[in-house]
Design a protein around this motif. Structure first.
Motif, mmCIF file in Angstrom:
data_model
loop_
_atom_site.group_PDB
_atom_site.id
_atom_site.type_symbol
_atom_site.label_atom_id
_atom_site.label_comp_id
_atom_site.label_asym_id
_atom_site.label_seq_id
_atom_site.Cartn_x
_atom_site.Cartn_y
_atom_site.Cartn_z
ATOM 1 N N ALA A 233 58.940 88.535 32.504
ATOM 2 C CA ALA A 233 58.009 89.831 32.763
ATOM 3 C C ALA A 233 58.232 90.489 32.035
ATOM 4 O O ALA A 233 57.767 91.635 30.880
ATOM 5 C CB ALA A 233 57.366 90.645 33.940
ATOM 6 N N LEU A 234 59.922 90.523 32.466
ATOM 7 C CA LEU A 234 60.317 91.684 30.954
ATOM 8 C C LEU A 234 60.550 90.852 29.892
ATOM 9 O O LEU A 234 61.050 91.805 29.062
ATOM 10 C CB LEU A 234 61.987 91.445 31.812
ATOM 11 N N ALA A 235 60.509 89.320 29.478
ATOM 12 C CA ALA A 235 60.623 89.506 28.102
ATOM 13 C C ALA A 235 59.349 90.047 27.300
ATOM 14 O O ALA A 235 59.692 89.909 26.287
ATOM 15 C CB ALA A 235 59.581 87.788 28.594
ATOM 16 N N TYR B 155 48.548 74.161 33.570
ATOM 17 C CA TYR B 155 49.087 74.053 34.299
ATOM 18 C C TYR B 155 49.073 73.489 35.795
ATOM 19 O O TYR B 155 47.458 73.337 36.313
ATOM 20 C CB TYR B 155 49.810 75.617 34.878
ATOM 21 N N GLY B 156 49.918 73.462 36.577
ATOM 22 C CA GLY B 156 50.093 72.274 38.054
ATOM 23 C C GLY B 156 50.279 73.702 38.848
ATOM 24 O O GLY B 156 51.819 73.329 38.622
ATOM 25 N N VAL C 187 51.473 81.225 36.305
ATOM 26 C CA VAL C 187 50.588 80.734 35.520
ATOM 27 C C VAL C 187 51.323 81.983 34.418
ATOM 28 O O VAL C 187 50.447 82.123 32.870
ATOM 29 C CB VAL C 187 49.601 81.789 36.398
ATOM 30 N N ALA C 188 52.137 82.879 34.756
ATOM 31 C CA ALA C 188 53.103 83.634 33.798
ATOM 32 C C ALA C 188 53.558 83.231 33.215
ATOM 33 O O ALA C 188 53.419 83.299 31.401
ATOM 34 C CB ALA C 188 53.666 84.356 33.787
ATOM 35 N N ARG C 189 54.108 81.840 33.138
ATOM 36 C CA ARG C 189 55.282 80.845 31.930
ATOM 37 C C ARG C 189 54.239 80.264 31.052
ATOM 38 O O ARG C 189 54.050 80.289 29.646
ATOM 39 C CB ARG C 189 55.816 80.364 32.572
ATOM 40 N N MET D 31 53.898 84.261 44.620
ATOM 41 C CA MET D 31 54.924 84.931 43.669
ATOM 42 C C MET D 31 55.152 83.145 42.741
ATOM 43 O O MET D 31 54.910 84.006 41.694
ATOM 44 C CB MET D 31 56.191 85.309 44.170
ATOM 45 N N ARG D 32 55.087 82.648 42.954
ATOM 46 C CA ARG D 32 55.673 80.998 42.673
ATOM 47 C C ARG D 32 53.969 80.913 41.559
ATOM 48 O O ARG D 32 54.547 80.196 40.339
ATOM 49 C CB ARG D 32 55.304 80.007 43.624
ATOM 50 N N VAL D 33 53.106 81.151 42.203
ATOM 51 C CA VAL D 33 51.348 80.330 41.724
ATOM 52 C C VAL D 33 51.315 82.095 40.488
ATOM 53 O O VAL D 33 51.038 81.477 39.048
ATOM 54 C CB VAL D 33 50.615 81.351 42.831
#
Length: 686
Positions: free
Chosen positions: A152-154, A83-84, A72-74, A66-68
């Protein structure tokens, strides 16, 4: 001392010595390529790896996955180039290894991400020396839940988008629960709109009352979250519900009210199979999650309401129904933009005209707001009125341009007007800054139809260029003319020519049925996001081909005996070729009288047209058009009178006759019923 033979080290050697590999991730297909060192770092056996991102995500603990996914989504959402992220992977032996991945996002010219190219390395020693290895997994997990869900909801614009997010099987993974339920308040009841996984749906819970003894009902009544920490608490407080979820193994749950503007609009339930105590920090994070979700749903509800209102207003300004026109089939569609809630200015219209003609209109007013819709409504009515009055297509367009220019608006409009004679198939097209139409032949082939054009409506009057050239073409029986606005062919990331090619391919392969073809084109538009609405109109001519070449026409100027002689010759040849020999004298005499009257009683030239009208009864029609608005009248001549006999003769000779206004002038016509006496060798040249 000389350097070693393998100096300097090759890139792959340097990467291998530092336990570092590379990857290339195609976002569209989900395919990911790992080099040999990357597979070793991630503990991926090459014989079992098939190159898909889901295979890697499945090797990560849930909180790390979930963190990964959130990181990535951000990065994809905020336009970042790189990103890292640190995360753990499960090794074949069952252990965990800390790794670090860094990716650079490759985007196309529109900014849309397409690939991520990066590196992955072993971070075990780095975290062992520079950071604590034991991280508060629960705290990190809960924080990631809020961040991932909010990101995701954005992207959700409608209520259905929000519902689709929670219906996705991955939603329970994002939220870190084993099951979830989402209910929205609907007409005093709670409507369960999403549950996951769907196989655990409980009958009797699709619609429940707010005053029922359910945890979702309670949080909506009290506007406060409800945390259930054990099966015993569940069974004691909600016995009916617990009896039905006991077999699923649910032991604890968090129910969150969704509050917008001080009132509950729904509730979210997160259910877990293990008993758990919710810490103060977890409860605060869940409340933040409910607040974020409530804002997304409220925003989506407002979008849906405004979009429905705008679309309803737009639809009310379009024709309520298309007219039934003998000899033709007409289909039209309108689709509002899927992106943006503003109303558009696209419109279509079909106008029955005298003499077996029909006018087809497609147009687009500049802008996407209620003002554009208001201008569209006025312009549609005015253009219909000018066409019905009998003005020629170029005059209709010029007058509509003047009307728009004189309105107190800075908007302009593009438009195409086609006037089709269904008896002969002759179509006159006028284009005002609009897109070329498309013609589909009877064999299914399709082509773009070049049409001469003028400036958009409003601009031609403003710049003093009111002339609109007329393009004439023939529409054979079974052929279809397609008029449309640019929303049908504009595609994100593609140029207009590609859109036109896609349209012609779609029309060529589409069904012959006109309504089916119109529906297909609408569905194609609906599959892609766009910021523009779309209107289209399809016109198909029915009936057998008109024999004798359609229609013949001759321009006759005053004091031009050669033109007058040519006109008489044309009428004589058409009568002979179209099987009307038994009435040849009557037709020639009536036509001669109409032409003579036009030349004697007006100051301009006359245009004589002769054509054959098909139908149950074949009729030959003669029309004489002039620029005088004075209508002819039949009168009785005196005994010694030498004038006044023309219309008497026409009335006696023809089966029917009449007068039609034609904008700046009029057309006097007469018709003769003829029997079948056609000979192909007598066909006149056009």
């Amino acid at each position: 001392m000389p350097p070693p033979e393998d100096w300097p080290a090759r890139p792959e050697t340097a990467l291998a010595l530092n336990r570092m590999g590379s990857f290339d991730w195609d976002l569209g297909s989900g395919r990911i390529h790992l080099d040999e060192q990357a597979r070793e770092v991630l503990g991926v056996p090459p014989e079992t790896f098939h190159g898909h991102i889901d295979e890697l995500i499945g090797r990560l603990p849930r909180t790390d996955a979930m963190r990964v996914d959130g990181e990535v989504a951000r990065a994809l959402k905020d336009g970042s180039e790189i990103y890292g992220v640190y995360y753990r992977v499960r090794l074949p032996g069952g252990g965990l290894r800390w790794t670090y991945a860094q990716g650079r996002i490759r985007r196309d010219e529109t900014g849309r991400p397409g690939r991520i190219v990066g590196i992955v390395r072993d971070a075990t020693e780095e975290l062992g020396h520079g950071a604590p290895r034991d991280v508060d997994d629960d705290r990190r997990h809960q924080t990631t839940v809020v961040e991932t869900t909010t990101a995701a909801l954005a992207h959700a614009r409608t209520v259905q988008d929000v519902i689709d997010f929670f219906k996705d099987p991955r939603a329970v993974e994002y939220l870190g629960s084993d099951l979830l339920v989402l209910g929205l308040v609907d007409s005093g009841r709670i409507h369960l709109v999403a549950e996951g996984p769907s196989e655990h749906f409980i009958p009797g819970t699709r619609y429940t009352r707010i005053d029922d003894n359910f945890p979702m009902s309670e949080v909506i009544r009290t506007l406060a979250p409800r945390f259930i920490e054990s099966p015993e608490e569940f069974a004691t407080c909600y016995p009916w519900l617990y009896e039905r979820i006991r077999d699923i193994g649910i032991a604890s749950a968090a129910y969150l009210p969704l509050i917008a503007q001080g009132r509950a609009i729904g509730a979210l339930g997160l259910l877990y199979r293990e008993s758990r105590g919710f810490t103060r920090q977890e409860r605060n994070l869940f409340i933040a999650l409910g607040s974020s979700l409530a804002q997304a749903i409220a925003r989506a509800m407002l979008f849906d309401q405004e979009h429905d209102l705008a679309e309803g207003l737009q639809q009310s300004m379009l024709p309520r129904r298309l007219p039934d026109v003998p000899g033709a089939q007409i289909a039209a569609r309108y689709r509002s933009a899927r992106m943006g809630r503003d109303i558009g200015g696209d419109w279509y219209d079909a106008i029955p005209l005298p003499g077996g003609r029909v006018g087809a209109v497609i147009g687009d007013v500049q802008g996407h707001d209620t003002h554009a819709a208001a201008v569209m409504g006025q312009l549609r009515i005015v253009l219909r009125a000018y066409a019905t009055e009998g003005h020629a297509p170029a005059t209709v367009m010029a007058r509509a341009s003047v009307f728009l220019h004189e309105l107190e608006t800075d908007r302009f409009a593009t438009c195409t007007y086609a006037e089709a004679d269904l008896a002969t198939g002759v179509v006159h097209l006028v284009r005002a800054g609009h897109m070329d139409p498309v013609l589909r032949h009877t064999d299914g082939t399709c082509r773009r139809l070049p049409v001469s054009g003028g400036l958009p409506l409003g601009l031609s009057a403003e710049f003093g260029r009111p002339d609109y050239p007329v393009t004439t073409m023939e529409l054979d029986p079974g052929e279809t003319l397609l008029l449309f606005t640019d929303g049908l062919v504009e595609q994100p990331g593609a140029d207009l020519d590609e859109g036109m090619q896609h349209l012609t391919d779609l029309v060529r392969k589409g069904p012959y049925d006109l309504d089916g073809l119109a529906d297909l084109l609408c569905e194609d538009v609906g599959e892609r996001l766009g910021e523009d609405d779309m209107a289209l109109l399809l016109l198909r001519r029915h009936g057998p081909a008109t024999r004798g070449g359609g229609r013949l026409q001759q321009h006759i100027a005053p004091a031009d005996p050669e033109a007058l002689s040519a006109g008489r010759h044309m009428i004589r040849a058409a009568v002979r070729a179209w099987g009307a020999r038994e009435r040849a004298d009557e037709i020639e005499l009536a036509a001669d009288e109409l032409v003579t009257n036009a030349l004697l009683h007006t100051d301009g030239a006359a245009v004589v047209t002769i054509r054959m009208l098909t139908g149950p009864v074949r009729r030959l029609r003669v029309e004489v058009e002039d620029r005088s608005s004075a209508l002819p009248r039949r009168r009785e001549p005196g005994e010694s009178g030498v004038s006044g006999r023309g219309l008497m003769l026409v009335d006696r000779l023809a089966d029917t006759w009449g007068v039609e206004p034609r904008g700046s002038g009029k057309s006097v016509w007469c018709e003769f019923v003829v029997t079948d006496g056609y000979r192909e060798e007598d066909r006149p040249a056009d």
